[in-house]
Design a protein around this motif. Structure first.
Motif, short mmCIF file in Angstrom:
data_model
loop_
_atom_site.label_atom_id
_atom_site.label_comp_id
_atom_site.label_asym_id
_atom_site.label_seq_id
_atom_site.Cartn_x
_atom_site.Cartn_y
_atom_site.Cartn_z
N THR A 8 0.88 -1.12 -0.47
CA THR A 8 0.37 -0.13 0.28
C THR A 8 1.24 1.33 0.27
O THR A 8 1.88 1.29 0.88
CB THR A 8 -0.94 0.04 1.15
N LEU A 21 1.52 5.75 -1.08
CA LEU A 21 -0.08 6.92 -2.03
C LEU A 21 1.01 7.51 -2.20
O LEU A 21 2.23 7.52 -2.58
CB LEU A 21 0.00 7.84 -0.45
N ASP A 65 -5.74 10.90 -5.90
CA ASP A 65 -6.33 10.78 -5.25
C ASP A 65 -5.92 9.72 -4.94
O ASP A 65 -6.25 8.46 -6.53
CB ASP A 65 -7.76 11.00 -5.41
N SER A 66 -6.19 8.45 -4.04
CA SER A 66 -5.61 7.40 -4.92
C SER A 66 -7.23 6.29 -5.36
O SER A 66 -6.74 5.73 -6.79
CB SER A 66 -5.56 6.36 -3.21
N LYS A 118 -6.04 4.30 -9.25
CA LYS A 118 -6.88 3.45 -9.41
C LYS A 118 -7.71 3.39 -10.85
O LYS A 118 -6.80 2.55 -11.64
CB LYS A 118 -7.62 2.67 -8.43
N SER A 131 -8.16 0.07 -4.51
CA SER A 131 -6.94 1.62 -3.63
C SER A 131 -8.44 1.22 -2.06
O SER A 131 -9.90 0.33 -1.80
CB SER A 131 -7.80 2.62 -3.97
N SER A 187 -6.99 7.10 2.25
CA SER A 187 -7.06 6.31 1.32
C SER A 187 -5.77 5.79 0.72
O SER A 187 -4.78 6.73 1.30
CB SER A 187 -7.98 6.67 -0.18
N ALA A 188 -5.22 4.80 0.51
CA ALA A 188 -4.70 4.11 -0.46
C ALA A 188 -4.26 3.42 -0.97
O ALA A 188 -5.85 3.16 -1.92
CB ALA A 188 -3.45 3.72 0.51
N VAL A 189 -3.49 3.29 -1.80
CA VAL A 189 -3.41 2.29 -3.51
C VAL A 189 -2.89 0.95 -2.59
O VAL A 189 -1.89 1.34 -2.64
CB VAL A 189 -2.53 3.45 -4.56
#
Length: 386
Positions: free
Chosen positions: A323, A325, A330-331, A335, A347, A362-364
């Motif tokens: 995971t 950033l 914006d993750s 995506k 995400s 949020s995260a990728v």
């Protein structure tokens, strides 16, 4: 492992860079054929008739999953997904007012919400055990909580959905056995990528899905329940498969783990999941784990070396989930942008992990599997905004 051969057996590898295996992995040809062959048979001769003819494949599922996790076949139930498998175990526990449920900060929403429901319904207490210095469940804190008494259940995820750590499940199991507390392990993200042995893990119950790292069909999952515990757990609902109607006013629940099943099921999916479990055992879970965690470690290193990228993973031991950033992006939108370039990731969102004080909004999430290659990770890196 012959990676070229494994990729050739995976049709999706020719079409997409798939780094969303923690969501749903690409199924191999063996699973695709098992499912489609049975669906075709249903269309040709009828659903009931096809199920009768496929009885050996249905029964093979129990042996295949038992071999995968070091269990006995009578301890395995086929369930339509990991959430329902987990629910069947959790809601069968006879909680009483004042009982304590201990969980981890990295718990997922689909488990946390039932905790809160049972707390309101039965008067139990839900308590979150803090993390240790590595960000995983603190064994020292867990031991102290268990020593305080009143703990009916310890319920944790083996691998969280939103970061790369692997919780020390075997050590948790040892503490639970010593304290006499039940241990429910959510293996949704670990089955198929990490070696599992229920005796070593010390879990009383374990739930998992087919669609993620096991590479089985969607709409499939399984539940393990320790044999000596089975008769102490009454499923939250029954049918004519999980119980026998013995008299107009009486019934008898099955003695094996199939008490947690229902008669109606995705028959083709059960056959396909058995094939997927057999494939994982054939390849060797130790080899799979080495390949997956090795690829993930390399990806973390490459990402961390890029300016403007922050890798979020924690834990003393880490999984195939990565995971991160990307500054200024914006993750969830990233995506979708990556998907348009033929790279599948996912995400995370804070709504799914509200017990975790360290969770980002949020995260990728990129999650690798053994059929992924170093070239595919380079493709992800090249597709990321600078």
């Amino acid at each position: 492992m012959n990676i070229d051969e494994l990729r050739e057996q995976t049709p999706g590898c020719a079409r997409v860079t798939h780094l969303n295996n923690a969501g749903a992995a690409l199924p191999p040809r063996q699973v695709i054929d098992a499912v489609s062959d049975h669906l075709r048979l249903e269309a040709e001769i009828g659903g009931y008739e096809a199920a009768d003819r496929a009885a050996p494949g249905l029964e093979r599922f129990y042996d295949a999953v038992a071999a995968l996790i070091g269990a006995e076949r009578d301890e395995i139930a086929y369930v339509e997904n990991a959430t329902r498998a987990w629910d069947m175990a959790f809601y069968s526990i006879p909680f009483e007012p004042g009982d304590r449920i201990l969980t981890t900060t990295s718990e997922y929403a689909s488990n946390a919400i039932p905790y809160l429901q049972i707390a309101a319904r039965r008067g139990v207490r839900v308590e979150v055990v803090p993390d240790d210095a590595h960000g995983q469940i603190s064994l020292e804190a867990l031991e102290a909580e268990l020593a305080g008494g009143g703990v009916r259940l310890v319920s944790i995820n083996h691998v969280p959905t939103h970061n790369g750590l692997v919780n020390p499940a075997a050590e948790v199991g040892r503490l639970c056995r010593a304290a006499g507390a039940l241990f429910l392990l959510d293996a949704c993200q670990s089955a198929g990528q990490l070696r599992l042995d229920v005796a070593e893990l010390g879990c009383d119950m374990l739930s998992a899905t087919g669609r993620k790292f096991l590479r089985g069909p969607r709409g499939t999952g399984f539940l393990y329940v320790r044999r000596s515990l089975l008769r102490a757990l009454e499923p939250p609902f029954l049918d004519l498969h999980s119980a026998k109607w013995t008299a107009p006013g009486a019934y008898e629940i099955r003695g094996d783990a199939r008490r947690f099943e229902t008669w109606e099921r995705y028959v083709a999916g059960q056959i396909g999941l058995g094939v997927a479990a057999d494939l994982a055992v054939e390849l060797g879970m130790d080899a799979i784990e080495r390949r997956v965690t090795g690829l993930a470690a390399r990806l973390r290193e490459e990402l961390a070396a890029r300016p403007g990228i922050k890798v979020l993973d924690r834990g003393e031991r880490r999984s195939g989930i990565v995971t991160f950033l990307v500054d200024g992006h914006d993750s969830a939108e990233l995506k979708l942008a990556l998907r348009e370039r033929g790279v599948n990731v996912s995400s995370t969102h804070v709504d799914d992990q509200r017990f975790d004080p360290a969770a980002t909004r949020s995260a990728v999430r990129a999650s690798v599997h053994y059929y992924n290659t170093e070239e595919e990770m380079e493709r992800l890196l090249a597709a990321l905004p600078l």
